[in-house]
Write a protein that holds these residues in place. Structure first.
Motif, mmCIF file in Angstrom:
data_model
loop_
_atom_site.group_PDB
_atom_site.id
_atom_site.type_symbol
_atom_site.label_atom_id
_atom_site.label_comp_id
_atom_site.label_asym_id
_atom_site.label_seq_id
_atom_site.Cartn_x
_atom_site.Cartn_y
_atom_site.Cartn_z
ATOM 1 N N PHE A 16 0.828 -1.200 0.000
ATOM 2 C CA PHE A 16 0.000 0.000 0.000
ATOM 3 C C PHE A 16 0.865 1.253 0.000
ATOM 4 C CE2 PHE A 16 -3.427 2.773 0.994
ATOM 5 C CZ PHE A 16 -2.957 3.657 1.961
ATOM 6 N N VAL A 17 0.432 2.265 -0.749
ATOM 7 C CA VAL A 17 1.145 3.543 -0.796
ATOM 8 C C VAL A 17 0.267 4.670 -0.241
ATOM 9 C CG1 VAL A 17 2.223 5.281 -2.279
ATOM 10 C CG2 VAL A 17 2.532 2.843 -2.782
ATOM 11 N N ALA A 18 -0.912 4.856 -0.822
ATOM 12 C CA ALA A 18 -1.774 5.968 -0.412
ATOM 13 C C ALA A 18 -3.199 5.693 -0.858
ATOM 14 C CB ALA A 18 -1.279 7.279 -1.023
ATOM 15 N N ALA A 19 -4.154 6.294 -0.161
ATOM 16 C CA ALA A 19 -5.565 6.118 -0.495
ATOM 17 C C ALA A 19 -6.325 7.408 -0.245
ATOM 18 C CB ALA A 19 -6.177 4.980 0.315
ATOM 19 N N ILE A 20 -7.461 7.536 -0.928
ATOM 20 C CA ILE A 20 -8.277 8.736 -0.805
ATOM 21 C C ILE A 20 -9.745 8.330 -0.862
ATOM 22 C CG2 ILE A 20 -8.247 9.138 -3.316
ATOM 23 C CD1 ILE A 20 -8.006 12.168 -2.651
ATOM 24 N N ASN A 21 -10.564 9.002 -0.054
ATOM 25 C CA ASN A 21 -11.977 8.615 -0.034
ATOM 26 C C ASN A 21 -12.708 9.174 -1.242
ATOM 27 O OD1 ASN A 21 -12.218 11.328 0.660
ATOM 28 N ND2 ASN A 21 -13.822 10.941 2.180
ATOM 29 N N TRP A 22 -14.007 8.910 -1.322
ATOM 30 C CA TRP A 22 -14.762 9.223 -2.531
ATOM 31 C C TRP A 22 -14.777 10.712 -2.849
ATOM 32 C CZ3 TRP A 22 -19.176 12.284 -2.713
ATOM 33 C CH2 TRP A 22 -19.652 12.699 -1.471
ATOM 34 N N SER A 23 -14.786 11.542 -1.839
ATOM 35 C CA SER A 23 -14.901 12.985 -2.073
ATOM 36 C C SER A 23 -13.559 13.676 -2.191
ATOM 37 C CB SER A 23 -15.686 13.633 -0.937
ATOM 38 O OG SER A 23 -14.922 13.592 0.260
ATOM 39 N N GLY A 24 -12.507 12.989 -1.762
ATOM 40 C CA GLY A 24 -11.195 13.623 -1.731
ATOM 41 C C GLY A 24 -10.901 14.316 -0.416
ATOM 42 N N ARG B 241 6.100 12.989 1.718
ATOM 43 C CA ARG B 241 6.753 13.103 0.398
ATOM 44 C C ARG B 241 5.755 12.934 -0.746
ATOM 45 N NH1 ARG B 241 10.298 9.348 -1.176
ATOM 46 N NH2 ARG B 241 9.396 7.674 0.095
ATOM 47 N N PHE B 242 4.748 12.099 -0.544
ATOM 48 C CA PHE B 242 3.759 11.819 -1.588
ATOM 49 C C PHE B 242 2.427 12.472 -1.212
ATOM 50 C CE2 PHE B 242 5.554 7.490 -3.248
ATOM 51 C CZ PHE B 242 6.798 8.080 -3.400
ATOM 52 N N THR B 243 1.683 12.857 -2.251
ATOM 53 C CA THR B 243 0.354 13.421 -2.053
ATOM 54 C C THR B 243 -0.615 12.801 -3.044
ATOM 55 O OG1 THR B 243 1.281 15.539 -1.327
ATOM 56 C CG2 THR B 243 -1.036 15.514 -1.980
ATOM 57 N N ILE B 244 -1.698 12.232 -2.532
ATOM 58 C CA ILE B 244 -2.737 11.676 -3.388
ATOM 59 C C ILE B 244 -3.870 12.682 -3.493
ATOM 60 C CG2 ILE B 244 -3.889 10.472 -1.485
ATOM 61 C CD1 ILE B 244 -4.578 8.232 -3.482
ATOM 62 N N SER B 245 -4.439 12.795 -4.679
ATOM 63 C CA SER B 245 -5.562 13.704 -4.889
ATOM 64 C C SER B 245 -6.445 13.128 -5.993
ATOM 65 C CB SER B 245 -5.076 15.105 -5.260
ATOM 66 O OG SER B 245 -4.335 15.078 -6.474
ATOM 67 N N ARG B 246 -7.627 13.700 -6.150
ATOM 68 C CA ARG B 246 -8.516 13.219 -7.200
ATOM 69 C C ARG B 246 -9.318 14.378 -7.760
ATOM 70 N NH1 ARG B 246 -12.140 8.739 -4.656
ATOM 71 N NH2 ARG B 246 -13.201 8.809 -6.674
ATOM 72 N N ASP B 247 -9.699 14.236 -9.012
ATOM 73 C CA ASP B 247 -10.572 15.194 -9.678
ATOM 74 C C ASP B 247 -11.749 14.401 -10.220
ATOM 75 O OD1 ASP B 247 -11.872 16.969 -11.353
ATOM 76 O OD2 ASP B 247 -10.046 17.885 -12.085
ATOM 77 N N ASN B 248 -12.867 14.458 -9.538
ATOM 78 C CA ASN B 248 -14.022 13.660 -9.926
ATOM 79 C C ASN B 248 -14.640 14.153 -11.239
ATOM 80 O OD1 ASN B 248 -13.700 11.986 -7.753
ATOM 81 N ND2 ASN B 248 -15.254 12.997 -6.486
ATOM 82 N N ASN B 249 -14.395 15.389 -11.598
ATOM 83 C CA ASN B 249 -14.891 15.896 -12.876
ATOM 84 C C ASN B 249 -14.120 15.294 -14.051
ATOM 85 O OD1 ASN B 249 -16.872 17.596 -11.780
ATOM 86 N ND2 ASN B 249 -15.337 19.175 -11.366
ATOM 87 N N LYS B 250 -12.867 14.926 -13.788
ATOM 88 C CA LYS B 250 -12.026 14.334 -14.830
ATOM 89 C C LYS B 250 -11.867 12.828 -14.658
ATOM 90 C CE LYS B 250 -9.269 18.500 -15.610
ATOM 91 N NZ LYS B 250 -7.894 19.082 -15.642
ATOM 92 N N ASN B 251 -12.526 12.270 -13.644
ATOM 93 C CA ASN B 251 -12.430 10.824 -13.374
ATOM 94 C C ASN B 251 -10.986 10.370 -13.252
ATOM 95 O OD1 ASN B 251 -15.204 10.716 -13.545
ATOM 96 N ND2 ASN B 251 -15.228 9.992 -15.652
ATOM 97 N N THR B 252 -10.205 11.134 -12.546
ATOM 98 C CA THR B 252 -8.774 10.874 -12.461
ATOM 99 C C THR B 252 -8.280 11.019 -11.026
ATOM 100 O OG1 THR B 252 -8.444 11.666 -14.728
ATOM 101 C CG2 THR B 252 -6.496 11.534 -13.328
ATOM 102 N N VAL B 253 -7.374 10.147 -10.646
ATOM 103 C CA VAL B 253 -6.685 10.244 -9.354
ATOM 104 C C VAL B 253 -5.199 10.442 -9.638
ATOM 105 C CG1 VAL B 253 -6.354 7.753 -9.113
ATOM 106 C CG2 VAL B 253 -6.390 9.201 -7.084
#
Length: 124
Positions: A47-55, A67-79
């Motif tokens: 495991f490295v990183a995880a993000i919930n449905w809303s970000g 050092r690492f940052t996970i993010s998501r853009d639900n408008n672009k369907n991309t994490v």
């Protein structure tokens, strides 16, 4: 069906940065938690990183925290996975995964859909 396609991997020197992307198609993207895992040669996937449905909530492995940052853009369907201060021990194939649950998890069995992975190599 859900398809996940990673991109952004490559070769970088120690201390460098990379940004991985995971584009999702198929079922509604915003409804599931997403995560990044990695597998180094001869080692089990971890495991490295995880993000919930809303970000709004994220979780990191101790080895990448700060050092690492996970993010998501639900408008672009991309994490995304922004990786800074990379170390040789970060070398691995990085895969994204999608869960049917809205809350993140560090456990692989909670994720139903997986991408093929993208290679990250950090030279010393």
């Amino acid at each position: 069906q859900v398809q996940l396609v990673e991109s952004g991997g490559g070769l970088v020197q120690t201390g460098g940065s990379l940004r991985l992307s995971c584009a999702t198609s198929g079922r509604t993207f915003s409804g599931g938690a997403m995560a990044w895992f990695r597998q180094a040669p001869g080692k089990e996937r971890e495991f490295v990183a995880a993000i919930n449905w809303s970000g709004g909530s994220t979780y990191y492995a101790d080895s990448v925290k700060g050092r690492f940052t996970i993010s998501r853009d639900n408008n672009k369907n991309t994490v995304y996975l922004q990786m800074n201060s990379l170390k040789p021990e970060d070398t691995a194939v990085y895969s994204c995964a999608r869960s049917r649950d809205i809350v993140w998890s560090r456990y692989q069995y909670n994720y139903d859909y997986w991408g093929q992975g993208t290679q990250v190599t950090v030279s010393s």
